[in-house]
Write an enzyme that holds these catalytic residues in place. Sequence first.
Site, PDB file in Angstrom:
ATOM      1  N   LEU A 125       0.841  -1.207   0.000  1.00  0.00           N
ATOM      2  CA  LEU A 125       0.000   0.000   0.000  1.00  0.00           C
ATOM      3  C   LEU A 125       0.872   1.252   0.000  1.00  0.00           C
ATOM      4  O   LEU A 125       1.714   1.433   0.880  1.00  0.00           O
ATOM      5  CB  LEU A 125      -0.909   0.019   1.229  1.00  0.00           C
ATOM      6  CG  LEU A 125      -1.769  -1.231   1.456  1.00  0.00           C
ATOM      7  CD1 LEU A 125      -2.755  -0.977   2.593  1.00  0.00           C
ATOM      8  CD2 LEU A 125      -2.500  -1.644   0.184  1.00  0.00           C
ATOM      9  N   ARG A 131       3.386  15.104   5.650  1.00  0.00           N
ATOM     10  CA  ARG A 131       4.361  15.511   6.666  1.00  0.00           C
ATOM     11  C   ARG A 131       5.807  15.485   6.164  1.00  0.00           C
ATOM     12  O   ARG A 131       6.702  16.001   6.815  1.00  0.00           O
ATOM     13  CB  ARG A 131       4.213  14.650   7.928  1.00  0.00           C
ATOM     14  CG  ARG A 131       3.055  15.109   8.804  1.00  0.00           C
ATOM     15  CD  ARG A 131       2.788  14.138   9.934  1.00  0.00           C
ATOM     16  NE  ARG A 131       2.111  12.939   9.466  1.00  0.00           N
ATOM     17  CZ  ARG A 131       1.935  11.849  10.211  1.00  0.00           C
ATOM     18  NH1 ARG A 131       2.404  11.814  11.448  1.00  0.00           N
ATOM     19  NH2 ARG A 131       1.294  10.813   9.722  1.00  0.00           N
ATOM     20  N   GLY A 174      -9.319   4.081   3.266  1.00  0.00           N
ATOM     21  CA  GLY A 174      -8.867   3.194   4.322  1.00  0.00           C
ATOM     22  C   GLY A 174      -8.048   2.030   3.782  1.00  0.00           C
ATOM     23  O   GLY A 174      -8.030   1.767   2.577  1.00  0.00           O
ATOM     24  N   ASN A 184      -0.333  -3.342  16.436  1.00  0.00           N
ATOM     25  CA  ASN A 184      -0.319  -3.823  15.056  1.00  0.00           C
ATOM     26  C   ASN A 184       0.823  -3.154  14.297  1.00  0.00           C
ATOM     27  O   ASN A 184       0.874  -1.932  14.170  1.00  0.00           O
ATOM     28  CB  ASN A 184      -1.666  -3.485  14.408  1.00  0.00           C
ATOM     29  CG  ASN A 184      -1.692  -3.824  12.928  1.00  0.00           C
ATOM     30  OD1 ASN A 184      -0.914  -4.660  12.454  1.00  0.00           O
ATOM     31  ND2 ASN A 184      -2.598  -3.191  12.200  1.00  0.00           N
ATOM     32  N   ALA A 212      51.275  15.181 -10.139  1.00  0.00           N
ATOM     33  CA  ALA A 212      50.344  16.055  -9.419  1.00  0.00           C
ATOM     34  C   ALA A 212      49.775  17.121 -10.345  1.00  0.00           C
ATOM     35  O   ALA A 212      50.482  17.672 -11.170  1.00  0.00           O
ATOM     36  CB  ALA A 212      51.063  16.718  -8.255  1.00  0.00           C
TER      37      ALA A 212
HETATM   38  C1  UD1 Z   1      -2.303   1.467  10.371  1.00  0.00           C
HETATM   39  C2  UD1 Z   1      -3.115   0.368  11.037  1.00  0.00           C
HETATM   40  C3  UD1 Z   1      -2.746   0.320  12.519  1.00  0.00           C
HETATM   41  C4  UD1 Z   1      -1.274   0.065  12.679  1.00  0.00           C
HETATM   42  C5  UD1 Z   1      -0.477   1.118  11.917  1.00  0.00           C
HETATM   43  C6  UD1 Z   1       0.963   0.731  11.897  1.00  0.00           C
HETATM   44  C7  UD1 Z   1      -5.254   0.201   9.856  1.00  0.00           C
HETATM   45  C8  UD1 Z   1      -6.687   0.543   9.870  1.00  0.00           C
HETATM   46  N1  UD1 Z   1      -4.525   0.667  10.866  1.00  0.00           N
HETATM   47  O1  UD1 Z   1      -2.716   2.695  10.926  1.00  0.00           O
HETATM   48  O2  UD1 Z   1      -3.476  -0.705  13.174  1.00  0.00           O
HETATM   49  O3  UD1 Z   1      -0.918   0.067  14.036  1.00  0.00           O
HETATM   50  O4  UD1 Z   1      -0.911   1.214  10.551  1.00  0.00           O
HETATM   51  O5  UD1 Z   1       1.722   1.741  11.314  1.00  0.00           O
HETATM   52  O6  UD1 Z   1      -4.834  -0.499   8.957  1.00  0.00           O
HETATM   53  N2  UD1 Z   1      -3.103   3.652   2.693  1.00  0.00           N
HETATM   54  C9  UD1 Z   1      -3.546   3.636   1.405  1.00  0.00           C
HETATM   55  N3  UD1 Z   1      -4.853   3.942   1.174  1.00  0.00           N
HETATM   56  C10 UD1 Z   1      -5.706   4.269   2.155  1.00  0.00           C
HETATM   57  C11 UD1 Z   1      -5.248   4.271   3.473  1.00  0.00           C
HETATM   58  C12 UD1 Z   1      -3.929   3.958   3.716  1.00  0.00           C
HETATM   59  O7  UD1 Z   1      -2.796   3.331   0.490  1.00  0.00           O
HETATM   60  O8  UD1 Z   1      -6.879   4.518   1.849  1.00  0.00           O
HETATM   61  C13 UD1 Z   1      -1.698   3.298   2.952  1.00  0.00           C
HETATM   62  C14 UD1 Z   1      -0.890   4.489   3.446  1.00  0.00           C
HETATM   63  O9  UD1 Z   1      -0.257   5.165   2.369  1.00  0.00           O
HETATM   64  C15 UD1 Z   1       0.120   3.829   4.371  1.00  0.00           C
HETATM   65  C16 UD1 Z   1      -0.623   2.598   4.894  1.00  0.00           C
HETATM   66  O10 UD1 Z   1      -1.677   2.362   4.005  1.00  0.00           O
HETATM   67  O11 UD1 Z   1       1.263   3.382   3.667  1.00  0.00           O
HETATM   68  C17 UD1 Z   1      -1.154   2.778   6.317  1.00  0.00           C
HETATM   69  O12 UD1 Z   1      -2.035   3.867   6.383  1.00  0.00           O
HETATM   70  P1  UD1 Z   1      -2.001   4.882   7.606  1.00  0.00           P
HETATM   71  O13 UD1 Z   1      -2.987   5.933   7.351  1.00  0.00           O
HETATM   72  O14 UD1 Z   1      -0.623   5.282   7.908  1.00  0.00           O
HETATM   73  O15 UD1 Z   1      -2.547   3.935   8.774  1.00  0.00           O
HETATM   74  P2  UD1 Z   1      -2.348   4.151  10.328  1.00  0.00           P
HETATM   75  O16 UD1 Z   1      -3.386   5.061  10.812  1.00  0.00           O
HETATM   76  O17 UD1 Z   1      -0.936   4.480  10.615  1.00  0.00           O
END
Ligand code: UD1
Length: 453
Positions: A11, A18, A83, A173, A366
């Site tokens: 993903l 940030r 998500g 997680n 040199a």
């Molecule tokens: C997620 C986990 C959390 C875990 C944490 C670890 C879920 C719901 N939560 O939370 O349990 O402890 O990672 O770091 O999975 N992304 C997409 N599309 C989306 C949403 C996310 O591609 O619609 C990708 C983001 O780019 C990222 C990854 O998924 O690489 C995780 O997404 P992020 O929003 O960072 O999840 P967390 O809230 O950190």
Amino acid sequence: MSQRTCLSVILAAGEGTRMKSAVPKVLHLIAGLPMVAHVVKAAEAAGSGDLALVIGHGAEEMRKATQKFAPKAETFVQDKRLGTAHAVLAARAAISKGYDDILVMFGDTPLIDPEVLAAARLKLAEGAAVVVVGFRTSNPSGYGRLIEKGGKLVAIREEKDCTGEEKKITFCNGGLMAVAGKHALQLLDQVGNNNAKGEYYLTDIVEIAGGQGFDVVAAEASFENALGINNRAELAAAEGIWQTRRRREAMLSGVTLIAPETVFFSHDTEIGADTIVEPNVWFGPGVTIATGAKIHAFSHIEGATIASNCDVGPYARLRPGADLRQKAKVGNFCEVKGATIEEGAKVNHLTYIGDARVGAGANIGAGTITCNYDGYSKFFTDIGEGAFIGSNSSLVAPVTIGKGGYIASGSVITESVPDDALAFGRARQRTLAGKGKELRERFASAEAARKKA
Ligand code: UD1
Ligand code: MG
């Protein structure tokens, strides 16, 4: 396990605001390689044959970059960021091809260890439907908590949905999941978005699978495996961890690093046993060093091949295409680019050798410069075996210095020099007896006359 097929879904649709960057977050480099490429490498090392990369923000740039580090990967665009479960489902077409194992990883978690992935796959092979890689931390804030009952993993609760009690849980997680391919789509399709963020959480499949009587297990790994990069400070921290691991690996394989914390490797640096690396050395991409070389302090090396027993630096700069053969020497304040320094040749001080061959045993004095560029094109300088180039010479390319050729110091050489010839390319010296004193007296009296006036 090797017979089991595996798809890795990575993903990487997030924007990464940030990072404050025009470059998509997962393309920022660690050890010279985009962080998402580190994830790809780990997946491949764990035997994942196929890759699906879910992209969104900066899709064009991502596609182009993916061509380089994972040409066989399929990319899927997630239009709206709804998500992590929604993101995985963007790769539905790949998942539905039917795999034994599906690994889900985040593109911004570059320090994931292939062994952790392999261990998760093993648990699938043993019958689990979902495997969650968790880690323990004294500061769990922001992470999904692993909720266990009677030693069994029953749910993952995102921080925002946690009760006060659940927030105290320190088993989190890590974001890496392994899912049995045959159940993956039906589990993902049941995920809803009834939660604090209104997102489709991948983590919900834990509860769903448990409810269907499937085996759901947690596998513990170190925090590094879950280290997600959100800003440049975390990027630097991940780089630091990567470098520490690599330095240790180098030392254990027989390389001496006098001050390991000051030596920086690239993702692809190859360095042979009995090489000694002095403090403050930088290796960019594409460096191969055979055994027994000495890399002296403050050298900057990229795209270079260094044969056994070469001596480089201090303060040497080797650029792409530098090819040092056995026992060659490139000393202080020398730059070498697109050039072969053949066996035992010496380029010791304050010199630029670009687009050239320096024959075996030749000695470059040199301040020698190969003038390889006329502002439009690059030209080649060929220096024969055993040639001697006197200090402060300019070799204006294209030009050939024959075997054993001898160039007088301070020459500007514009015409090729045959084997064993001596070439002067400078004005003849004139020495005038007594004229120095006479000149000084003339200047002194002129100055005295000016002061009087
Ligand atoms: C997620 C986990 C959390 C875990 C944490 C670890 C879920 C719901 N939560 O939370 O349990 O402890 O990672 O770091 O999975 N992304 C997409 N599309 C989306 C949403 C996310 O591609 O619609 C990708 C983001 O780019 C990222 C990854 O998924 O690489 C995780 O997404 P992020 O929003 O960072 O999840 P967390 O809230 O950190
Ligand atoms: Mg995150």
